[in-house]
Design a protein around this motif. Structure first.
Motif, PDB file in Angstrom:
ATOM      1  N   GLY A 196      34.612  39.989  46.785  1.00 25.91           N
ATOM      2  CA  GLY A 196      34.417  39.116  45.633  1.00 25.91           C
ATOM      3  C   GLY A 196      35.233  39.490  44.417  1.00 25.91           C
ATOM      4  N   TYR A 197      35.996  40.557  44.468  1.00 28.30           N
ATOM      5  CA  TYR A 197      36.835  40.972  43.348  1.00 28.30           C
ATOM      6  C   TYR A 197      38.293  40.655  43.660  1.00 28.30           C
ATOM      7  N   GLU A 198      38.989  40.059  42.703  1.00 25.96           N
ATOM      8  CA  GLU A 198      40.407  39.772  42.851  1.00 25.96           C
ATOM      9  C   GLU A 198      41.181  41.003  42.392  1.00 25.96           C
ATOM     10  N   LEU A 199      41.835  41.676  43.318  1.00 25.95           N
ATOM     11  CA  LEU A 199      42.483  42.948  43.017  1.00 25.95           C
ATOM     12  C   LEU A 199      43.987  42.749  42.825  1.00 25.95           C
ATOM     13  N   PRO A 200      44.562  43.332  41.761  1.00 28.16           N
ATOM     14  CA  PRO A 200      45.986  43.130  41.477  1.00 28.16           C
ATOM     15  C   PRO A 200      46.872  44.027  42.337  1.00 28.16           C
ATOM     16  N   PRO A 201      48.148  43.674  42.484  1.00 23.09           N
ATOM     17  CA  PRO A 201      49.089  44.545  43.191  1.00 23.09           C
ATOM     18  C   PRO A 201      49.128  45.932  42.541  1.00 23.09           C
ATOM     19  N   GLY A 202      49.297  46.954  43.374  1.00 23.43           N
ATOM     20  CA  GLY A 202      49.322  48.313  42.869  1.00 23.43           C
ATOM     21  C   GLY A 202      47.980  49.018  42.943  1.00 23.43           C
ATOM     22  N   THR A 203      46.912  48.268  43.225  1.00 22.73           N
ATOM     23  CA  THR A 203      45.591  48.867  43.392  1.00 22.73           C
ATOM     24  C   THR A 203      45.562  49.716  44.664  1.00 22.73           C
ATOM     25  N   ASN A 262      31.094  49.715  51.821  1.00 25.32           N
ATOM     26  CA  ASN A 262      30.431  48.538  52.372  1.00 25.32           C
ATOM     27  C   ASN A 262      31.149  48.142  53.655  1.00 25.32           C
ATOM     28  N   PRO A 263      30.452  48.053  54.800  1.00 29.64           N
ATOM     29  CA  PRO A 263      31.136  47.748  56.063  1.00 29.64           C
ATOM     30  C   PRO A 263      31.967  46.475  56.036  1.00 29.64           C
ATOM     31  N   LEU A 264      31.477  45.427  55.358  1.00 25.56           N
ATOM     32  CA  LEU A 264      32.251  44.188  55.291  1.00 25.56           C
ATOM     33  C   LEU A 264      33.522  44.385  54.473  1.00 25.56           C
ATOM     34  N   GLY A 265      33.404  45.158  53.382  1.00 20.27           N
ATOM     35  CA  GLY A 265      34.585  45.456  52.578  1.00 20.27           C
ATOM     36  C   GLY A 265      35.582  46.309  53.334  1.00 20.27           C
ATOM     37  N   ILE A 266      35.075  47.276  54.090  1.00 20.57           N
ATOM     38  CA  ILE A 266      35.956  48.139  54.885  1.00 20.57           C
ATOM     39  C   ILE A 266      36.678  47.311  55.948  1.00 20.57           C
ATOM     40  N   LYS A 267      35.971  46.372  56.541  1.00 20.19           N
ATOM     41  CA  LYS A 267      36.606  45.497  57.528  1.00 20.19           C
ATOM     42  C   LYS A 267      37.739  44.701  56.891  1.00 20.19           C
ATOM     43  N   GLN A 268      37.510  44.204  55.668  1.00 22.83           N
ATOM     44  CA  GLN A 268      38.565  43.472  54.968  1.00 22.83           C
ATOM     45  C   GLN A 268      39.798  44.361  54.758  1.00 22.83           C
ATOM     46  N   ILE A 269      39.567  45.603  54.384  1.00 24.35           N
ATOM     47  CA  ILE A 269      40.678  46.528  54.118  1.00 24.35           C
ATOM     48  C   ILE A 269      41.465  46.819  55.391  1.00 24.35           C
ATOM     49  N   PHE A 270      40.760  47.072  56.482  1.00 25.38           N
ATOM     50  CA  PHE A 270      41.427  47.461  57.731  1.00 25.38           C
ATOM     51  C   PHE A 270      42.135  46.298  58.413  1.00 25.38           C
ATOM     52  N   THR A 271      41.586  45.095  58.278  1.00 27.06           N
ATOM     53  CA  THR A 271      42.124  43.969  59.050  1.00 27.06           C
ATOM     54  C   THR A 271      43.135  43.122  58.280  1.00 27.06           C
ATOM     55  N   MET A 281      41.633  40.412  34.560  1.00 28.56           N
ATOM     56  CA  MET A 281      41.138  40.511  35.940  1.00 28.56           C
ATOM     57  C   MET A 281      40.061  41.595  36.006  1.00 28.56           C
ATOM     58  N   LYS A 282      38.852  41.214  36.405  1.00 28.55           N
ATOM     59  CA  LYS A 282      37.717  42.145  36.412  1.00 28.55           C
ATOM     60  C   LYS A 282      37.723  43.002  37.674  1.00 28.55           C
ATOM     61  N   LEU A 283      37.663  44.326  37.455  1.00 24.90           N
ATOM     62  CA  LEU A 283      37.606  45.267  38.563  1.00 24.90           C
ATOM     63  C   LEU A 283      36.160  45.651  38.855  1.00 24.90           C
ATOM     64  N   PRO A 284      35.884  46.207  40.039  1.00 29.11           N
ATOM     65  CA  PRO A 284      34.539  46.705  40.332  1.00 29.11           C
ATOM     66  C   PRO A 284      34.127  47.758  39.304  1.00 29.11           C
ATOM     67  N   PRO A 285      32.814  47.975  39.113  1.00 28.15           N
ATOM     68  CA  PRO A 285      32.340  48.950  38.125  1.00 28.15           C
ATOM     69  C   PRO A 285      32.708  50.369  38.512  1.00 28.15           C
TER      70      PRO A 285
END
Length: 459
Positions: free
Chosen positions: A337-344, A51-60, A1-5
Motif C-alpha cells: 500500500g505504500y508507493e516507494l520511490p526509486p533508490g529505496t 509481512n509475508p504478503l509484502g515479502i512475496k511482492q519483493i521476491f516476485t 510521497m509517504k513512506l512506512p513509519p
C-alpha cells in the motif's frame, strides 16, 4: 510521497541499540511500527518488511525491484569482486546453476556417509566428562565437510593449510577486539598484520593465494571424473560459452566455504543447545532415531519428520541469517500500500517474520511440533532468504544439519554444562550463541560399540 513509519532518532543511535540487543531492538520496532518499518540512512530510505504478503511482492516483482549485486559490495572482502553475491542478471543466474551442481541431487546423497564419518571422527577426540565448547567443534566438522565438497580436499598438507586459514579468519572476525574496533573511529585502519584489520586482510590474501594456486594446479591436471565444486567450475562455460577465468573460479569458491564453516556451524550448535535444554525434545528425537536401528541409511535419517521439525524450529527461533540480502527499487513501485520511490532499499526481516504470533503462536517457545502441524510458505518461513538471492546451499545445509545431529545424538550422551539460557550474539549476518554452548559428554551410547565402520565418502 509517504513512506512506512519508523523511528526518527539518528541512525547511529539505532545502530547502538541494535548492537546492544538486536532481538529486543527488532521486537520493539515491530511492536511500535508494525511489519513494515522505514530507517533513514541519510537521504536513502531502507525499509524492513516482515509481512509475508509484502515479502512475496519483493521476491516476485523482479521488474521494478532488483537484487542488485552492487548492494553486496561490503562482502567483497570475504567473497572477492566476482563472487556470487556481487553478480547480477544472466551472469548471476548462470553461476548459481554451476555452483548448485555440487550441492543437490545424487552428489548430495553420495556424501551422506562421509558427513557421519567426519562427525564421529572429530567428536570422539573429546574427553568423556570434560567440558568443551560446542561451537568450535561443530565448526571443525562443517568446515571439513565444506572443504571436501567445494575443493575436493580430504587430507594432507594442503587440506590442513586451508582449514587453518579459514579457521583463523572466523576466529579473527568473531574476536571481541575486532568487534570493538569496528565500532570506533579509525578502528578499521590497516596498521599491518599486528592490527586486527591488518591481520584480517593478511588472512584474506593468504586464502586468495591458496585458492589461486589450487585453481591453477587443478586446471593443469584436469580430471573430469572428480565431483567437487572446483572441478565443476574449471570445466564450466559462462553465458557466452567461454571457460571461466581462474580469478572468477577462485571468487566463486569463497562464499560456499564461508557458509559451510560459519552459518552451518551456528545452526547445528543452536540445535544442540535446544535439544539438550528441553528433555522432551531430546527424548522424542532419540526415540525416532532409534526406530531406524543400527547404521541407518543417511537418506532414511534425513526423511525423519521430527528431526526435520527440530531443525526447522532451530532455524525459525534464531535464524542464522537475520535479514535477506537487500533489494533496490529501480522504478516507483507499490509495496503493502505504500508507493516507494526509486533508490529505496528493501530488506525482508527474517527474524521478525519468524516471530509473528499469527504464524507461530508463542514464538519465543521452542516448539518443533508446529512444523508437523502446518506447512509454511516460503514467505512465512525463509531461513535461507528467498527469490533470486536464496542461499544456493540451503538444501545441503539442512541435509548436513540432520546427519551431524543424528550422528552425535545416536553415539553420545551429552549434557549442557550451564542451565542458564543461552544468549544470542549478532555478528556480521549471523546470530551466534554467545557462549558457544558449553557441554560435556557423559558417556558413549551402547549402539556405537556395536556398530560397523562407516563407509568412506566419494570425494
Amino acid at each position: 510521497m509517504k513512506l512506512p513509519p519508523g523511528p526518527k532518532i539518528p541512525v547511529w543511535v539505532l545502530a547502538l541499540q541494535f548492537e546492544a540487543n538486536p532481538f529486543a531492538y527488532m521486537d520493539a520496532n515491530y511492536q511500535h511500527y508494525g511489519d513494515i518499518v522505514t530507517i533513514m540512512f541519510g537521504s536513502t530510505p531502507m525499509i524492513y518488511v516482515s509481512n509475508p504478503l509484502g515479502i512475496k511482492q519483493i521476491f516476485t516483482n523482479t521488474k521494478e525491484i532488483t537484487a542488485s549485486g552492487t548492494l553486496n559490495e561490503d562482502f567483497a572482502l570475504f567473497t572477492g569482486e566476482r563472487g556470487i553475491l556481487q553478480l547480477d542478471g544472466f551472469v548471476h543466474k548462470n553461476r548459481r546453476k554451476l555452483l548448485m551442481q555440487a550441492l543437490h541431487g545424487t552428489r548430495m546423497q553420495a556424501c551422506g556417509r562421509r558427513i557421519c564419518e567426519l562427525t564421529q571422527k572429530i567428536l570422539e577426540q573429546q574427553v568423556i566428562g570434560k567440558p568443551f565448547v560446542a561451537y568450535p567443534i561443530v565448526e571443525e566438522i562443517t568446515l571439513s565437510i565444506g572443504i571436501e565438497v567445494v575443493l575436493g580436499l580430504q587430507e594432507g598438507q594442503r587440506y590442513e593449510k586451508v582449514k587453518y586459514l579459514f579457521f583463523s579468519m572466523f576466529k579473527s572476525e568473531q574476536s571481541k577486539l575486532f568487534q570493538l574496533l569496528t565500532k570506533i573511529p579509525l578502528g578499521t585502519l590497516n596498521l599491518g598484520r599486528w592490527s586486527p584489520q591488518g591481520y584480517l586482510l593478511h588472512l584474506r590474501q593468504e586464502i586468495f593465494q591458496f585458492l589461486d594456486t589450487e585453481v591453477q594446479q587443478r586446471r593443469s591436471q584436469a580430471d573430469s571424473s572428480r565431483i567437487d565444486m572446483l572441478s565443476d567450475l574449471i570445466f564450466a562455460a559462462d553465458e557466452t560459452g567461454e571457460l571461466l577465468s581462474n580469478e572468477e573460479v577462485r571468487d566463486l569458491l569463497l562464499s560456499p566455504i564461508f557458509a559451510a564453516g560459519d552459518a552451518s556451524a551456528t545452526a547445528i550448535t543452536w540445535a544442540l543447545y535446544w535439544i539438550h535444554r528441553l528433555p522432551r525434545v531430546r527424548d522424542r528425537l532419540l526415540s525416532e532415531l532409534n526406530s531406524l536401528g543400527e547404521n541407518p541409511d543417511p537418506m532414511n535419517i534425513i526423511a525423519l519428520p521430527y528431526l526435520s521439525a527440530v531443525c526447522h524450529e532451530v532455524l525459525r527461533i534464531y535464524p542464522t541469517q537475520l535479514f535477506t540480502f537487500p533489494r533496490l527499487v529501480e522504478s516507483s513501485v507499490e509495496v503493502m500500500g505504500y508507493e516507494l520511490p526509486p533508490g529505496t532499499i528493501l530488506i525482508a526481516n527474517i527474524y521478525s517474520t519468524h516471530q509473528r504470533e499469527d504464524l507461530y503462536p508463542q514464538p519465543k517457545e521452542f516448539q518443533p511440533e508446529r512444523f508437523l502441524e502446518k506447512q509454511f510458505s516460503p514467505y512465512e518461513f525463509l531461513p535461507f532468504g528467498g527469490g533470486s538471492r536464496v542461499c544456493i546451499g540451503g538444501s545441503f545445509a539442512l541435509f548436513e544439519m540432520k546427519l551431524v545431529l543424528a550422528t552425535i545424538l545416536s553415539n553420545y550422551q551429552l549434557t549442557l554444562v550451564s542451565q542458564q539460557p543461552e544468549r544470542p550474539k549478532f555478528g556480521g549476518l549471523l546470530a551466534y550463541p554467545a557462549s558457544g554452548v558449553k557441554m560435556l559428554i557423559q558417556s558413549q551410547r551402547q549402539q556405537q560399540k556395536q556398530s560397523q565402520p562407516l563407509a568412506s565418502g566419494l570425494f
